[in-house]
Design an enzyme around this catalytic site. Structure first.
Site, PDB file in Angstrom:
ATOM      1  N   HIS B 265      14.990 -20.529  17.841  1.00 26.01           N
ATOM      2  CA  HIS B 265      16.234 -20.079  17.205  1.00 26.01           C
ATOM      3  C   HIS B 265      15.937 -19.408  15.853  1.00 26.01           C
ATOM      4  O   HIS B 265      16.349 -18.271  15.596  1.00 26.01           O
ATOM      5  CB  HIS B 265      17.152 -21.296  17.013  1.00 26.01           C
ATOM      6  CG  HIS B 265      18.474 -20.990  16.381  1.00 26.01           C
ATOM      7  ND1 HIS B 265      19.608 -20.750  17.110  1.00 26.01           N
ATOM      8  CD2 HIS B 265      18.842 -20.854  15.080  1.00 26.01           C
ATOM      9  CE1 HIS B 265      20.629 -20.495  16.293  1.00 26.01           C
ATOM     10  NE2 HIS B 265      20.185 -20.556  15.047  1.00 26.01           N
ATOM     11  N   GLU B 266      15.204 -20.101  15.007  1.00 21.59           N
ATOM     12  CA  GLU B 266      14.896 -19.546  13.680  1.00 21.59           C
ATOM     13  C   GLU B 266      14.025 -18.298  13.805  1.00 21.59           C
ATOM     14  O   GLU B 266      14.088 -17.395  12.978  1.00 21.59           O
ATOM     15  CB  GLU B 266      14.222 -20.595  12.789  1.00 21.59           C
ATOM     16  CG  GLU B 266      15.055 -21.857  12.527  1.00 21.59           C
ATOM     17  CD  GLU B 266      16.473 -21.601  12.023  1.00 21.59           C
ATOM     18  OE1 GLU B 266      16.709 -20.543  11.408  1.00 21.59           O
ATOM     19  OE2 GLU B 266      17.351 -22.452  12.287  1.00 21.59           O
ATOM     20  N   HIS B 269      16.253 -15.341  13.969  1.00 18.96           N
ATOM     21  CA  HIS B 269      16.705 -14.944  12.622  1.00 18.96           C
ATOM     22  C   HIS B 269      15.603 -14.186  11.886  1.00 18.96           C
ATOM     23  O   HIS B 269      15.839 -13.171  11.236  1.00 18.96           O
ATOM     24  CB  HIS B 269      17.058 -16.191  11.799  1.00 18.96           C
ATOM     25  CG  HIS B 269      18.384 -16.813  12.122  1.00 18.96           C
ATOM     26  ND1 HIS B 269      19.567 -16.111  12.094  1.00 18.96           N
ATOM     27  CD2 HIS B 269      18.717 -18.083  12.466  1.00 18.96           C
ATOM     28  CE1 HIS B 269      20.583 -16.930  12.400  1.00 18.96           C
ATOM     29  NE2 HIS B 269      20.090 -18.133  12.647  1.00 18.96           N
ATOM     30  N   GLU B 295      23.460 -14.640  13.687  1.00 16.70           N
ATOM     31  CA  GLU B 295      23.469 -15.697  14.688  1.00 16.70           C
ATOM     32  C   GLU B 295      23.259 -15.113  16.098  1.00 16.70           C
ATOM     33  O   GLU B 295      22.684 -15.762  16.972  1.00 16.70           O
ATOM     34  CB  GLU B 295      24.798 -16.454  14.601  1.00 16.70           C
ATOM     35  CG  GLU B 295      24.788 -17.838  15.198  1.00 16.70           C
ATOM     36  CD  GLU B 295      23.903 -18.841  14.468  1.00 16.70           C
ATOM     37  OE1 GLU B 295      23.428 -18.561  13.353  1.00 16.70           O
ATOM     38  OE2 GLU B 295      23.650 -19.910  15.057  1.00 16.70           O
TER      39      GLU B 295
END
Lengths: 501, 501
Positions: B265-266, B269, B295
């Protein structure tokens, strides 16, 4: 405005500066402990921006007005305010006396010089670096005329790192030190009692070295609630803020000494900063008294504790546990002798306790000659080599292992080297005095009880921060002026015992 | 002055702000990745100081003058200058329209509210937090009157996080989403095809999880020359500067999903920020377009790649290698089903892909009601619980697991939650479009070839930074307005396949 209004604004300004400094110091620490390389260029600019802002605050018109107002009624001020104002005035004058244009040129020059020095060192060719060194020296000579000087022009540079120290004092100290050390180095060199150091270069796992580094820091009284340990290339300790004093170290799998003694050395620096009076936080007094006093604390821990045979009576088993094969056939005495090996060598940062001061004295004499206009830049390599032959009995085979070995001059840091040797003298004199209060010093070290030792150093040195000048600290702690005999006695005793008995 | 002189000064000022921001962001990162606790208080002050300086630069008289000068000849400006000026003006107005005194009170209040919220959550007692929440809401209502609004007052808050988004648009999107998801959630809940998740909670060594996290980051195209991975409590990605975009993660030895999916997930980003046009560095355009677009990138990586069964065809063996006992008797299909488990739950941050949007919609509807003056603070817990029962079929047994679970309101962040759900919609719409250009998407994922996927996202999203608004990015990338049907289709397909086939 009332005096206390000025005082409040003055401390608010110092506090603001301290916040900026926290950011700059953290950005430096981060660069040296793992910041990704693609970010380095922007980082340099950010550091440059905030450093310029700090410079501007320290030399601002408002700072001048506040200082003028405080100095007008100086005698009415509380002691700490007096000291803080003195330091702020010193900063103001150092920074504002140099024309801004010249200062900027100098910053650019020294940044360029560092790169050139790297190349020159790699190619072992002093002539590449010489034109830059010449300019750096010229700038510093001009700065001295701006700043003014008493006695010797070099005094002004010494004062930047060791407030109050002068050529007169150093000449005497270093002359005595040479007189004592040079013959001792010769005797040690001639001794047939040579340590076997082959085991040192056997493999010692990095993970275990790290565990031991953490362990020794804890044992010695470093407070991990106010710090952390990280890995870097050129180890250092650094204060981010009063509750955040960090240690870094380097792990060499084929030489455990780098990490073990390096960590203990930085531990001494860090314990100093962790024990400065909290009341000074956020002021310009919350810092080490000088480079030399700082070095006295790191050397105290590294040499008087870390290289002390009593220390290893307790902790050598820990080393054996961490790297059993390596130490299986090495007796405690052999270990202690090996980690205290002394022999003349070319590189300062690798030198042992006994020969180290000679490396410093050589640099001191050369710097003094430079600023007395007694030597030209072109003559420096020859002078360097001649002094190494004279004091250590060895001649550098090239510039890389000679005059180009240290970065200091490329950064424009003239007057810095003597602090390293002063640190030794301060440490030995403090230790001598400490023995009066703690005659059981060696027993404490053997038992791993370092609390009282730390408390003594805190009371005499750490707590004062920059409230006192280096020589005041020594005088008040030991009851006498700086005296080189304690270092001489220490070295004579230690190396006679190790090599000549 | 000439227009280009103003322009230059404007960009110099933005650059200066970016240097300050680098320092502040690094100080935050450091606090959350291992800064010693004793330094936290000074650190907060340093962050406060530099943040105030940034605020002052953004709202300075000079900024206003520069913006006025640029706006006078707006049409003559280059495109990037126009965009940068628009953002700077938005910042200027947001910040300068609130009276300084009120803003400071608000900062103090929200800082206090966060502490009170922690206590209230611990004691599971909303009534402790209610008086603070009431004040925070009052401040925000007043801010809305300062800032002005069109249509619904809540639009102004939405615009802070998702420029251009309005209640009208969200009402329609969320209503469709609810209509589709609620029955699907019910069907999935009723399905007898339940994954066996017991193996998930077996021990998976932290060291191996870290190695895998590093490995996945590298595989997915995260550039370690411009970043690093660290451990933290609440994981995040953060941009220190354009060449330094860091990822953090958390290791739970009894639930590898935390680290593995958290890191992926990160990574999404971070890849976004690593691929913003370098030409924008040091300007206010070098940032994500909005919270929601950000997001969308993290969710794209986490869900469409990380929770994709094709991904695990290649990478499940790596997991088995790292923790052989744990997965010995778990077939690939069982693994994929288990890491895609869906069931109604109380806590947003632990929710699965399918039920997650409902958690957001609940918060959105409540916030909208608050800012339409349709509900009092006292009535909020009951409203919260009623909506959980209605949408998810479960009722929080207490405030800690209900209305007190998220920190956002304590920070004064109203209007933030919808971005999370928008991110899902953006991601699904982008994915749908990507399949036209890369119909072999699933094969690429299976082969571990992520380069083309990353390049597509970079071209359509990353590179623009803040040059474009969120809805412009979506429209230009996909050729149509934001459309919720792609998310609905994705969820229907995925969860029908997993649970209902």
């Amino acid at each position: 405005m009332e005096l206390h209004t000025y005082e409040k604004e003055f401390f608010d300004l110092l506090k603001k500066i301290s916040h900026y400094e926290e950011a700059v110091v953290l950005m430096h620490w981060d660069l040296r402990t793992g910041a990704p390389k693609n970010g380095a260029e922007d980082r340099a600019e950010s550091i440059g921006q905030l450093s310029a802002d700090i410079f501007n605050m320290k030399t601002s018109k408002r700072m001048k007005e506040l200082l003028d107002a405080l100095y007008e009624k100086f005698e009415e001020l509380p002691e700490d305010t007096k000291k803080a104002a003195e330091w702020a005035k010193k900063d103001y004058e150092e920074n504002s006396k140099i024309p801004e244009k010249e200062y900027k040129e100098y910053v650019v020059l020294s940044s360029k010089a560092e790169t050139v020095w790297e190349d020159a060192k790699e190619q072992s060719d002093f002539s590449l670096f010489a034109p830059y060194l010449k300019q750096l020296i010229e700038y510093n000579k001009r700065f001295i005329t701006y700043w003014g000087y008493e006695g010797h022009p070099y005094n002004t540079l010494l004062d930047l790192f060791e407030p109050g120290l002068t050529v007169d004092v150093l000449d005497e100290l270093f002359s005595e030190l040479k007189k004592a050390i040079i013959p001792l180095v010769k005797k040690v060199s001639a001794s047939t009692n040579k340590p076997d150091t082959s085991f040192i270069h056997q493999s010692f796992s990095k993970k275990k070295q790290k565990d031991l580094s953490l362990y020794f820091l804890k044992e010695l009284g470093y407070d991990f609630n106010g710090g952390r340990l990280d890995e870097t290339v050129h180890p250092f300790a650094t204060t981010i803020n009063r509750g955040d004093v960090r240690v870094t170290t380097r792990f060499d799998e084929n030489d455990f000494r780098t990490a073990i003694f390096g960590t203990i050395h930085e531990c001494g620096h860090a314990i100093y900063e962790q024990n400065i009076d909290e009341a000074l936080s956020g002021t310009n007094l919350s810092d080490g008294a000088s480079m030399g006093i700082h070095e006295s604390q790191s050397l105290f821990y590294e040499n008087f504790i870390g290289r002390n045979e009593n220390f290893w009576k307790t902790y050598y088993p820990k080393m054996k546990e961490a790297s059993p094969e390596q130490f299986r056939h090495v007796a405690l005495e052999e270990f202690v002798l090996a980690v205290n090996e002394s022999k003349p060598s070319l590189i300062r940062v690798q030198a042992d306790e006994l020969t180290y001061p000679l490396h410093i004295i050589i640099r001191y004499e050369i710097e003094k000659a430079i600023f007395s206009n007694e030597v030209s830049v072109e003559e420096l390599p020859a002078l360097w080599n001649q002094k190494y032959e004279e004091y250590l009995g060895i001649t550098p085979p090239n510039d890389a292992q000679g005059i180009l070995q240290d970065v200091h001059w490329a950064c424009g840091d003239f007057g810095y080297f003597p602090s390293y040797a002063l640190g030794y003298m301060y440490a030995a004199q403090l230790k001598n005095k400490m023995l009066e209060d703690l005659p059981e010093f060696d027993t404490l070290v053997e038992k791993g009880e370092f609390q009282q030792i730390k408390e003594w150093l805190t009371e005499k040195v750490h707590v004062h921060g920059r409230r006192k000048k280096p020589l005041e600290i020594i005088k008040e702690a030991t009851g006498e002026e700086l005296n080189v005999r304690y270092l001489i006695e220490y070295l004579k005793n230690k190396y006679s015992n190790l090599y000549l008995s």
